[in-house]
Design an enzyme around this catalytic site. Structure first.
Site, short mmCIF file in Angstrom:
data_model
loop_
_atom_site.label_atom_id
_atom_site.label_comp_id
_atom_site.label_asym_id
_atom_site.label_seq_id
_atom_site.Cartn_x
_atom_site.Cartn_y
_atom_site.Cartn_z
N HIS A 151 3.83 -14.56 -13.57
CA HIS A 151 4.34 -13.51 -14.47
C HIS A 151 4.91 -14.06 -15.77
O HIS A 151 4.65 -13.52 -16.85
CB HIS A 151 5.44 -12.71 -13.77
CG HIS A 151 5.04 -12.19 -12.42
ND1 HIS A 151 3.83 -11.59 -12.20
CD2 HIS A 151 5.68 -12.19 -11.23
CE1 HIS A 151 3.76 -11.24 -10.92
NE2 HIS A 151 4.87 -11.59 -10.31
N LYS B 211 -1.11 -11.29 -5.81
CA LYS B 211 -0.51 -12.61 -5.86
C LYS B 211 0.02 -12.95 -4.46
O LYS B 211 0.24 -12.02 -3.69
CB LYS B 211 0.60 -12.64 -6.90
CG LYS B 211 1.92 -12.01 -6.41
CD LYS B 211 3.07 -12.38 -7.30
CE LYS B 211 4.38 -12.12 -6.61
NZ LYS B 211 5.57 -12.27 -7.38
N LYS C 102 19.42 -6.56 -13.44
CA LYS C 102 17.97 -6.54 -13.27
C LYS C 102 17.37 -6.19 -14.62
O LYS C 102 17.65 -5.12 -15.17
CB LYS C 102 17.59 -5.47 -12.25
CG LYS C 102 16.11 -5.31 -12.02
CD LYS C 102 15.89 -4.25 -10.94
CE LYS C 102 14.46 -3.76 -10.87
NZ LYS C 102 13.48 -4.79 -10.59
N ALA D 243 0.84 -1.19 0.00
CA ALA D 243 0.00 0.00 0.00
C ALA D 243 0.88 1.25 0.00
O ALA D 243 0.66 2.20 -0.77
CB ALA D 243 -0.91 -0.01 1.22
N ASP E 103 -1.76 -9.20 -11.72
CA ASP E 103 -0.43 -9.69 -12.07
C ASP E 103 0.26 -8.43 -12.59
O ASP E 103 -0.04 -7.97 -13.69
CB ASP E 103 -0.51 -10.76 -13.17
CG ASP E 103 0.86 -11.34 -13.44
OD1 ASP E 103 1.81 -10.54 -13.61
OD2 ASP E 103 1.01 -12.57 -13.48
N HIS E 104 1.11 -7.84 -11.76
CA HIS E 104 1.54 -6.48 -12.11
C HIS E 104 2.37 -6.44 -13.39
O HIS E 104 2.55 -5.38 -13.98
CB HIS E 104 2.21 -5.77 -10.93
CG HIS E 104 3.53 -6.32 -10.56
ND1 HIS E 104 3.67 -7.41 -9.74
CD2 HIS E 104 4.78 -5.94 -10.89
CE1 HIS E 104 4.95 -7.68 -9.58
NE2 HIS E 104 5.66 -6.80 -10.28
P1 NAD Z 1 2.62 -6.41 4.73
O1 NAD Z 1 2.89 -7.51 5.67
O2 NAD Z 1 3.59 -5.30 4.61
O3 NAD Z 1 1.21 -5.75 5.10
C1 NAD Z 1 0.13 -6.50 5.56
C2 NAD Z 1 -1.04 -5.62 5.94
O4 NAD Z 1 -2.04 -6.49 6.43
C3 NAD Z 1 -0.77 -4.59 7.04
O5 NAD Z 1 -1.52 -3.43 6.77
C4 NAD Z 1 -1.34 -5.25 8.30
O6 NAD Z 1 -1.81 -4.32 9.26
C5 NAD Z 1 -2.49 -6.00 7.69
N1 NAD Z 1 -2.88 -7.15 8.53
C6 NAD Z 1 -2.16 -8.24 8.84
N2 NAD Z 1 -2.88 -9.04 9.67
C7 NAD Z 1 -4.06 -8.43 9.85
C8 NAD Z 1 -5.22 -8.74 10.59
N3 NAD Z 1 -5.32 -9.87 11.29
N4 NAD Z 1 -6.25 -7.88 10.55
C9 NAD Z 1 -6.17 -6.72 9.84
N5 NAD Z 1 -5.12 -6.39 9.11
C10 NAD Z 1 -4.07 -7.21 9.13
O7 NAD Z 1 2.33 -7.10 3.32
P2 NAD Z 1 2.57 -6.45 1.86
O8 NAD Z 1 3.99 -6.60 1.48
O9 NAD Z 1 1.96 -5.09 1.81
O10 NAD Z 1 1.77 -7.47 0.93
C11 NAD Z 1 0.38 -7.49 0.84
C12 NAD Z 1 -0.04 -8.48 -0.25
O11 NAD Z 1 0.48 -8.05 -1.51
C13 NAD Z 1 0.47 -9.89 -0.05
O12 NAD Z 1 -0.48 -10.80 -0.54
C14 NAD Z 1 1.71 -9.96 -0.93
O13 NAD Z 1 1.96 -11.27 -1.38
C15 NAD Z 1 1.26 -9.08 -2.09
N6 NAD Z 1 2.37 -8.47 -2.82
C16 NAD Z 1 3.22 -7.60 -2.19
C17 NAD Z 1 4.24 -7.01 -2.91
C18 NAD Z 1 5.17 -6.03 -2.27
O14 NAD Z 1 6.00 -5.50 -3.01
N7 NAD Z 1 5.06 -5.75 -1.00
C19 NAD Z 1 4.40 -7.30 -4.27
C20 NAD Z 1 3.50 -8.18 -4.89
C21 NAD Z 1 2.48 -8.74 -4.14
#
Ligand code: NAD
Length: 483
Positions: free
Chosen positions: A242, A150, A347, A16, A179-180
């Protein structure tokens, strides 16, 4: 565009912060958000609306490529942002969330159009979807949509179970599986390249193409994701999603008129035409690799097994190269080579189309290089065409020349911006349809099973190289090399 509420689960998470808020802000600057738009972020942290707005501002400041252009606009953007603390596993909390959403809808006169974005760990996805249902958030007088990240499942069976769960609340047209790579401008450009250029369209088939190479190499190691990665490997983290999506986008036959349904049909046709890899053929077509200690840009890095939280006996794949054949009239006899890995020398994500090479007989005493069309997807975005030409400065010898185009990256929208804009409009062309996802898992499943067998070769490669030598042999056997 319809007015709507954007409900973000996982609003305090990494994705986010780095991608979603900056993308929404950039869309806001471009006036690509609806006139009435409300963002409700949820997470476990205890934050007031004000504190959350400061958090979002910080994320936009740090990660939006456009922040400096719109500093005065940020306050206006932040007015759309609210926060709701909740534990997504506790079904009681959804009543309060519904109440918060409804308050915003009433205040801003937003019809009940709700877009739910699940940016949370995969184990929460089905829980949230069913709570959206039972908590009444999904019973709207307007429309509802679900964006999910994903990974979509860990193997064929878990993906099917997850999909079954989701479809209890959302139908397929309402589900947007991100799928970015499908959001990357050059991937979105592939269909135009092949259909808006008669010269390329004429060549985009087995009569003229010798082979196709798709590379997605990273220089980073496992970073903070050791636990997830050691269970997933390159095959699940990159290949099943991907790499196969890029393959579909490159190989699909372009429909006469471009629309979602027809584009999708053509992608699915490619997946259905992928020659299944029976277990006995996996040895000769799949290379599994793992990085050892090495040097990347003069910096020494440790091997995979020495990374924190990685099992010292791990046989996990940090690299995979695969040769695939597409039994489709367009691609008869054309090998497609796909490789992806971590801790490689550079990369780069690129697709190279190597054209057939009938000139060897004409220019017998000169080395004539095949014509190549190279599509650079990231981090650089561009297209180049390699031709042969006489060089008057070198005795008129035939030498390769490059016709290059590259975009100005600061101005090009990011994948998340393009994808979010599509989802806001209800256009799912560049999202993964369930049938594509299921066919991908089905194709990959025998490889997962063979990888479970510890006797399957694991080729080691020093960090800072382009993978194990065995992946070169895959092409050399066919008289080719990686470009
Ligand atoms: P993160 O661990 O940084 O964030 C997780 C979020 O979930 C946080 O806001 C946390 O507060 C919330 N959370 C966790 N447990 C909770 C609960 N019980 N109740 C309410 N909220 C809860 O994870 P992220 O890196 O932001 O990834 C999120 C998703 O996106 C995952 O599925 C990951 O596979 C996918 N993703 C992430 C990236 C990346 O670059 N970070 C890239 C591709 C895909």
């Amino acid at each position: 565009m319809d007015s709507m509420t954007f409900i973000l689960f996982g609003a305090t998470g990494d994705l986010a912060k780095r991608k979603i808020f900056p993308a929404l802000y950039n869309l806001f600057l471009d006036k690509k958000l609806p006139s009435s738009f409300s963002i409700v972020g949820t997470g476990r942290s205890n934050l007031s609306d004000d504190a959350f707005q400061i958090y979002v501002e910080e994320s936009v400041k740090t990660f939006s490529r456009r922040f400096s252009q719109g500093e005065s606009k940020i306050k206006e953007f932040l007015k759309t942002v609210r926060y709701h603390k909740m534990d997504v596993t506790n079904s009681d909390g959804y009543d309060q969330l519904l109440h918060a959403i409804q308050e915003g809808e009433a205040e801003l006169n937003i019809p009940e159009n709700r877009l739910f974005y699940l940016s949370v760990a995969p184990e929460f996805v089905d829980v949230i979807a069913s709570n959206i249902n039972s908590g009444g958030l999904g019973s709207t007088k307007g429309w509802k949509r679900l964006i999910i990240e994903k990974p979509f499942g860990h193997d064929l069976q878990s993906a099917q179970v997850l999909n079954q769960k989701l479809t209890e609340t959302f139908n397929e047209e309402e589900i947007y599986r991100i799928d970015h790579y499908l959001g990357k401008p050059m991937i979105q450009n592939l269909e135009a390249l092949a259909s808006a250029n008669p010269i390329l369209q004429a060549l985009w088939n087995h009569h003229y193409v010798a082979n196709v190479q798709i590379t997605a190499s990273e220089t980073v190691g496992v970073e903070e994701r050791a636990h997830y990665y050691d269970q997933s490997g390159a095959i699940r983290d990159m290949f099943q999603n991907h790499m196969l999506q890029m393959l579909m986008m490159t190989a699909m036959q372009l429909p006469k008129t471009l629309n979602i349904a027809k584009t999708r049909q053509q992608k699915i046709k490619i997946m259905k035409s992928l020659r299944p890899l029976q277990k006995e053929f996996i040895h000769s077509n799949v290379i599994r690799g793992q990085y050892e200690a090495g040097k990347i840009q003069n910096r020494s890095v440790i091997g995979y097994k020495d990374e924190p939280d990685i099992n010292a006996a791990s046989v996990n794949d940090t690299f995979i190269a695969v040769r695939v054949w597409i039994d489709h009239e367009l691609w008869k006899g054309v090998p497609f080579y796909l490789r992806t890995g971590k801790r490689m020398s550079k990369k780069c994500t690129r697709i190279v189309i190597e054209f057939k090479h009938p000139l060897k007989d004409v220019y017998t005493d000169e080395e004539v290089i095949p014509n190549l069309l190279v599509v650079e997807i990231s981090p650089n975005e561009g297209i180049s065409l390699q031709l042969n030409s006489k060089n008057p400065l070198n005795d008129n010898k035939i030498e390769p020349i490059f016709i290059n185009f590259s975009t100005n990256q600061k101005e090009v929208p990011e994948a998340y911006e393009l994808l979010l804009f599509d989802a806001l409009q209800g256009d799912s062309t560049f999202f993964a349809h369930w049938e594509e996802v299921e066919l991908s898992w089905k194709w990959v499943q025998p490889i997962l099973e063979v990888f479970n067998d510890e006797r399957f070769p694991l080729h080691f490669y020093p960090a800072g190289t382009m993978g194990p030598a065995a992946s070169n042999h895959l092409l050399e056997d066919d008289g080719f090399k990686w470009w």
